[in-house]
Design an enzyme around this catalytic site. Structure first.
Site, PDB file in Angstrom:
ATOM      1  N   SER A 258       0.818  -1.200   0.000  1.00 14.56           N
ATOM      2  CA  SER A 258       0.000   0.000   0.000  1.00 14.56           C
ATOM      3  C   SER A 258       0.865   1.269   0.000  1.00 14.56           C
ATOM      4  CB  SER A 258      -0.947  -0.045   1.205  1.00 14.56           C
ATOM      5  OG  SER A 258      -1.894   0.994   1.141  1.00 14.56           O
ATOM      6  N   ASP A 354      -8.778   1.157  -7.713  1.00 11.80           N
ATOM      7  CA  ASP A 354      -8.216   1.674  -6.469  1.00 11.80           C
ATOM      8  C   ASP A 354      -8.626   3.130  -6.253  1.00 11.80           C
ATOM      9  OD1 ASP A 354      -6.715   2.297  -4.255  1.00 11.80           O
ATOM     10  OD2 ASP A 354      -4.802   1.608  -5.058  1.00 11.80           O
ATOM     11  N   HIS A 382      -8.099  -1.449  -4.265  1.00  9.31           N
ATOM     12  CA  HIS A 382      -6.746  -1.277  -3.747  1.00  9.31           C
ATOM     13  C   HIS A 382      -6.006  -2.598  -3.564  1.00  9.31           C
ATOM     14  CE1 HIS A 382      -3.551   0.783  -1.703  1.00  9.31           C
ATOM     15  NE2 HIS A 382      -3.774   0.189  -0.548  1.00  9.31           N
TER      16      HIS A 382
END
Length: 419
Positions: A258, A354, A382
């Site tokens: 991330s 995302d 995501h």
């Protein structure tokens, strides 16, 4: 931009708020209950039977955005303290497995208490208590994970002296037969206390792990607000890794999760010669700092106030407007990182939908610098989950020259509580 007309790929969805931002009840029922039942992010090491009564209490009180973070955090403390007490009793009785589970279940409660970042007094307390519980729980396992304080040899004024990591070395590793090392680079809200969930599955494959927090999160000593601070942190981490007799310095890789993916892209360019390869899963590099993107990020797929939490991590405190104005000083395009002549093997993985970091950033990265590897998962949010993991794991097996089964490894990750 990846879409025509200078638009984000998800431009049409960008301004549509997700329902879980209307109340904690909606967050729990539409986004969190199912992964909690399955022991998946962000509930690693947790148990649904611990979280359900806490969630019911929060729902009954009607908590919703903007949260009073101290009020929110306090809801998790009684159950977490109860589990720590049970863990201590089990430890005194010599029941190591039970004690480990209770400590780790307590750490999971403290994690969600300080989630997404320890920005209030009680959330900071939760972070400290969660670390204590995680250290005990991981240390009591059959194959312990240990905390190591890496000397921050490259620190500058205002930075801490050590980089705390959770480290595990396979028993088969030695100076004669060194193991590959995977740096697990954490994200905005998942710290070393939870991403240590990956360590044991890599140990079984003969791979050492070190879980490292990104600047502005956890206990990273890197100076907030300094775009070059991560470079000094990684230099210190890689110096430490190269000095470990059980680690093969020619087989050091990084898996960056991330927000960690942003740091992974930078790392692949700044330390290219020292890494066998880097995975940036769900990261960004430039458009993630756009004022338009940040203006809409607080109501997207992220559970809470994403833009505000990012601003806190990148050194802007609670001044979101300053982050929107000045965030591009961290752009890897504007600072020339993407156009450096050298880059380690770099795999970019994310989903097209995302709303945390724009997929447009990976399209941009492909237009600059050395060639990269990329896998975009159509229709996924995501991180490109769940397919993303099954793309990344085989890539890492090949990088390290080992045999592995992604399906089998993934089956070891979800929490399965016994007691």
């Amino acid at each position: 931009m990846a879409a025509p007309g200078g638009k984000y790929y998800i431009q049409d969805k960008l301004k549509t708020p997700e329902v879980h931002h209307t109340s904690f009840q909606q967050l729990w029922e539409t986004k969190w209950k199912e992964p909690c039942e399955r022991g998946l992010y962000p509930f690693m090491f947790g148990s649904i039977k611990d979280f359900e009564p806490v969630a019911e209490s929060i729902i009954k009180k009607g908590l919703k955005e903007p949260y009073d973070w101290d009020e929110y955090a306090q809801e998790f403390f009684p159950k977490a303290e109860e589990l720590v007490q049970k863990a201590e009793e089990a430890e005194k009785a010599g029941e190591k497995e039970k004690a480990s589970e209770f400590y780790l279940r307590a750490s999971a409660l403290y994690r969600i208490s300080r989630f997404p970042a320890p920005r209030s007094e009680k959330q900071r307390h939760a972070w400290e208590e969660g670390k204590k519980a995680a250290r005990k729980g991981l240390g009591l396992r059959e194959h312990p994970v240990h905390e190591v304080l890496i000397p921050h040899k490259h620190a500058t004024a205002g930075e801490g002296a050590h980089i705390p990591v959770f480290h595990q070395l396979p028993s088969t590793a030695s100076q004669q037969h060194p193991a590959p090392l995977l740096l697990i680079v954490t994200g905005l809200d998942g710290y070393r206390t939870e991403l240590a969930v990956w360590c044991d599955s890599w140990r079984r494959l003969g791979v050492a792990t070190a879980v490292v927090e990104i600047p502005g999160t956890g206990d990273s000593p890197a100076r907030r607000g300094d775009p070059t601070a991560p470079d000094r942190q990684w230099s210190s981490v890689l110096d430490w890794a190269a000095a470990q007799p059980g680690v093969d310095s020619a087989r050091i890789g990084a898996w960056c999760f991330s927000t960690g993916g942003y740091y992974g892209i930078r790392l692949a360019h700044t330390h290219a010669a020292r890494l066998a390869g880097v995975v940036a899963q769900g990261g960004g590099c430039h458009h993630m700092f756009d004022a338009e993107w940040l203006a809409n990020a607080n109501h997207g797929e992220y559970p809470f106030d994403l833009a505000s939490t990012l601003g806190y991590a990148f050194g802007f405190g609670d001044d979101l407007e300053a982050f929107k104005r000045e965030g591009h000083k961290f752009s890897l395009l504007k600072d020339g990182t993407l156009d450096r002549p050298e880059c380690a093997r770099l795999l970019l993985v994310n989903g097209t939908e995302d709303s945390i970091f724009p997929i447009d950033d990976y399209y941009l990265a492909l237009q600059h610098g050395p060639a990269k590897e990329v896998r975009i998962v159509a229709g996924r949010p995501h991180m490109g989950e769940p397919e993303g993991f099954f793309i990344i794991l085989p890539w890492l097996y090949k990088l390290f020259g080992i045999e592995g089964d992604a399906k089998q490894q993934m089956s070891q990750i979800p929490s399965r509580t016994k007691y």
